[in-house]
Design a protein around this motif. Structure first.
Motif, PDB file in Angstrom:
ATOM      1  N   SER A  12     -35.797  99.054 -26.369  1.00  0.00           N
ATOM      2  CA  SER A  12     -34.569  99.834 -26.332  1.00  0.00           C
ATOM      3  C   SER A  12     -34.527 100.840 -27.482  1.00  0.00           C
ATOM      4  N   VAL A  13     -34.894 100.409 -28.699  1.00  0.00           N
ATOM      5  CA  VAL A  13     -34.913 101.302 -29.854  1.00  0.00           C
ATOM      6  C   VAL A  13     -35.916 102.433 -29.612  1.00  0.00           C
ATOM      7  N   ALA A  14     -37.100 102.092 -29.142  1.00  0.00           N
ATOM      8  CA  ALA A  14     -38.115 103.112 -28.867  1.00  0.00           C
ATOM      9  C   ALA A  14     -37.641 104.068 -27.771  1.00  0.00           C
ATOM     10  N   GLY A  15     -36.975 103.528 -26.765  1.00  0.00           N
ATOM     11  CA  GLY A  15     -36.442 104.377 -25.694  1.00  0.00           C
ATOM     12  C   GLY A  15     -35.390 105.338 -26.216  1.00  0.00           C
ATOM     13  N   ASP A  16     -34.522 104.842 -27.101  1.00  0.00           N
ATOM     14  CA  ASP A  16     -33.505 105.712 -27.711  1.00  0.00           C
ATOM     15  C   ASP A  16     -34.160 106.799 -28.559  1.00  0.00           C
ATOM     16  N   THR A  17     -35.185 106.422 -29.320  1.00  0.00           N
ATOM     17  CA  THR A  17     -35.900 107.389 -30.155  1.00  0.00           C
ATOM     18  C   THR A  17     -36.538 108.467 -29.273  1.00  0.00           C
ATOM     19  N   ARG A  18     -37.226 108.028 -28.225  1.00  0.00           N
ATOM     20  CA  ARG A  18     -37.875 108.981 -27.310  1.00  0.00           C
ATOM     21  C   ARG A  18     -36.841 109.941 -26.709  1.00  0.00           C
ATOM     22  N   VAL A  86     -47.015 120.474 -27.115  1.00  0.00           N
ATOM     23  CA  VAL A  86     -47.104 119.092 -27.579  1.00  0.00           C
ATOM     24  C   VAL A  86     -48.317 118.461 -26.908  1.00  0.00           C
ATOM     25  N   ASP A  87     -49.277 118.044 -27.721  1.00  0.00           N
ATOM     26  CA  ASP A  87     -50.483 117.417 -27.203  1.00  0.00           C
ATOM     27  C   ASP A  87     -50.362 115.899 -27.162  1.00  0.00           C
ATOM     28  N   THR A  88     -49.623 115.332 -28.112  1.00  0.00           N
ATOM     29  CA  THR A  88     -49.454 113.886 -28.212  1.00  0.00           C
ATOM     30  C   THR A  88     -48.023 113.582 -28.631  1.00  0.00           C
ATOM     31  N   PHE A  89     -47.427 112.563 -28.019  1.00  0.00           N
ATOM     32  CA  PHE A  89     -46.051 112.160 -28.324  1.00  0.00           C
ATOM     33  C   PHE A  89     -46.053 110.629 -28.379  1.00  0.00           C
ATOM     34  N   LEU A  90     -46.038 110.087 -29.592  1.00  0.00           N
ATOM     35  CA  LEU A  90     -46.082 108.649 -29.799  1.00  0.00           C
ATOM     36  C   LEU A  90     -44.747 108.157 -30.348  1.00  0.00           C
ATOM     37  N   VAL A  91     -44.295 107.006 -29.860  1.00  0.00           N
ATOM     38  CA  VAL A  91     -43.045 106.428 -30.341  1.00  0.00           C
ATOM     39  C   VAL A  91     -43.277 104.960 -30.688  1.00  0.00           C
ATOM     40  N   ASP A  92     -42.792 104.577 -31.869  1.00  0.00           N
ATOM     41  CA  ASP A  92     -42.844 103.181 -32.296  1.00  0.00           C
ATOM     42  C   ASP A  92     -41.519 102.877 -32.971  1.00  0.00           C
ATOM     43  N   GLY A  93     -40.642 102.194 -32.271  1.00  0.00           N
ATOM     44  CA  GLY A  93     -39.325 101.882 -32.830  1.00  0.00           C
ATOM     45  C   GLY A  93     -38.528 103.142 -33.119  1.00  0.00           C
ATOM     46  N   THR A  94     -38.145 103.319 -34.376  1.00  0.00           N
ATOM     47  CA  THR A  94     -37.333 104.477 -34.754  1.00  0.00           C
ATOM     48  C   THR A  94     -38.169 105.707 -35.096  1.00  0.00           C
ATOM     49  N   GLY A 115     -52.492 127.150 -35.348  1.00  0.00           N
ATOM     50  CA  GLY A 115     -52.999 125.919 -35.931  1.00  0.00           C
ATOM     51  C   GLY A 115     -52.334 124.698 -35.357  1.00  0.00           C
ATOM     52  N   LEU A 116     -52.877 123.577 -35.751  1.00  0.00           N
ATOM     53  CA  LEU A 116     -52.341 122.288 -35.342  1.00  0.00           C
ATOM     54  C   LEU A 116     -51.292 121.841 -36.340  1.00  0.00           C
ATOM     55  N   PHE A 117     -50.358 121.029 -35.886  1.00  0.00           N
ATOM     56  CA  PHE A 117     -49.447 120.400 -36.829  1.00  0.00           C
ATOM     57  C   PHE A 117     -49.005 119.049 -36.306  1.00  0.00           C
ATOM     58  N   ALA A 118     -48.590 118.226 -37.241  1.00  0.00           N
ATOM     59  CA  ALA A 118     -48.076 116.901 -36.916  1.00  0.00           C
ATOM     60  C   ALA A 118     -46.632 116.827 -37.396  1.00  0.00           C
ATOM     61  N   LEU A 119     -45.771 116.348 -36.534  1.00  0.00           N
ATOM     62  CA  LEU A 119     -44.358 116.204 -36.862  1.00  0.00           C
ATOM     63  C   LEU A 119     -43.985 114.728 -36.726  1.00  0.00           C
ATOM     64  N   HIS A 120     -43.454 114.155 -37.813  1.00  0.00           N
ATOM     65  CA  HIS A 120     -43.001 112.767 -37.823  1.00  0.00           C
ATOM     66  C   HIS A 120     -41.486 112.794 -37.934  1.00  0.00           C
ATOM     67  N   LEU A 121     -40.817 112.286 -36.916  1.00  0.00           N
ATOM     68  CA  LEU A 121     -39.364 112.211 -36.900  1.00  0.00           C
ATOM     69  C   LEU A 121     -38.941 110.749 -36.911  1.00  0.00           C
ATOM     70  N   THR A 122     -37.854 110.447 -37.613  1.00  0.00           N
ATOM     71  CA  THR A 122     -37.248 109.119 -37.564  1.00  0.00           C
ATOM     72  C   THR A 122     -35.844 109.285 -37.001  1.00  0.00           C
ATOM     73  N   VAL A 123     -35.519 108.440 -36.034  1.00  0.00           N
ATOM     74  CA  VAL A 123     -34.213 108.483 -35.375  1.00  0.00           C
ATOM     75  C   VAL A 123     -33.489 107.171 -35.637  1.00  0.00           C
ATOM     76  N   LYS A 124     -32.286 107.284 -36.188  1.00  0.00           N
ATOM     77  CA  LYS A 124     -31.455 106.101 -36.428  1.00  0.00           C
ATOM     78  C   LYS A 124     -30.049 106.384 -35.916  1.00  0.00           C
ATOM     79  N   TRP A 127     -29.400 109.808 -34.356  1.00  0.00           N
ATOM     80  CA  TRP A 127     -29.584 111.044 -35.112  1.00  0.00           C
ATOM     81  C   TRP A 127     -30.960 111.082 -35.756  1.00  0.00           C
ATOM     82  N   ILE A 128     -31.477 112.273 -35.876  1.00  0.00           N
ATOM     83  CA  ILE A 128     -32.738 112.468 -36.596  1.00  0.00           C
ATOM     84  C   ILE A 128     -32.412 112.403 -38.081  1.00  0.00           C
ATOM     85  N   THR A 129     -33.006 111.417 -38.763  1.00  0.00           N
ATOM     86  CA  THR A 129     -32.717 111.206 -40.183  1.00  0.00           C
ATOM     87  C   THR A 129     -33.878 111.624 -41.078  1.00  0.00           C
ATOM     88  N   ARG A 130     -35.063 111.741 -40.490  1.00  0.00           N
ATOM     89  CA  ARG A 130     -36.247 112.139 -41.264  1.00  0.00           C
ATOM     90  C   ARG A 130     -37.053 113.130 -40.444  1.00  0.00           C
TER      91      ARG A 130
END
Length: 146
Positions: A12-18, A86-94, A115-124, A127-130
């Motif tokens: 559920s948390v991962a689904g909410d984050t996604r 977006v080439d890759t979209f990974l979710v693990d919890g938040t 160029g390539l870039f990596a974006l790390h988002l945290t959702v709590k 809301w996006i908190t990080r």
């Protein structure tokens, strides 16, 4: 065999984050800054290496500042030349990690970047908190330099 309550909560948390990250991507694609503001927490742990040569790359901390990054990018680049995939979209919890490719042309110089870039988002709590971004800042800085 049924899933354990802990597994259901994690799913559920991962689904909410996604869902929040997908909304973030849709709002970015639509250029909907007002919607972006509603997706960021009041205070955001924003990390993107300062780059004085690039007007849209700077530290931010509020929801409005974070959402404005997209507007500033569009103000300084040629919209029809700007691409992101977006080439890759990974979710693990938040946490969500996106591996992407970006390219564009800077208005002021007419130079292109990519160029390539990596974006790390945290959702709590919805809301996006990080927001942590690692990118090819050298290519972008060179494109911004006359």
């Amino acid at each position: 065999m049924t899933a354990t309550p802990t597994a259901n909560i994690a799913r559920s948390v991962a689904g909410d984050t996604r869902a929040v990250v997908q909304e973030f991507l849709a709002a970015r694609l639509a250029g909907d800054t007002e919607r972006l503001v509603t997706l960021f927490a009041d205070q955001v742990d924003w990390m993107l290496a300062d780059n004085p040569a690039v007007p849209w790359i700077r530290q931010r901390s509020t929801a409005a500042e974070c959402a404005a990054q997209f507007t500033e990018l569009m103000e300084h680049t040629v919209p029809e030349d700007t691409r992101a995939s977006v080439d890759t979209f990974l979710v693990d919890g938040t946490d969500a990690v996106l591996m992407e490719h970006v390219s564009g042309t800077v208005h002021a110089t007419g130079k292109s970047f990519e160029g390539l870039f990596a974006l790390h988002l945290t959702v709590k709590n919805g809301w996006i908190t990080r927001h942590r971004l690692c990118e090819n800042s050298l290519s972008i800085a060179q494109a911004c330099t006359p």
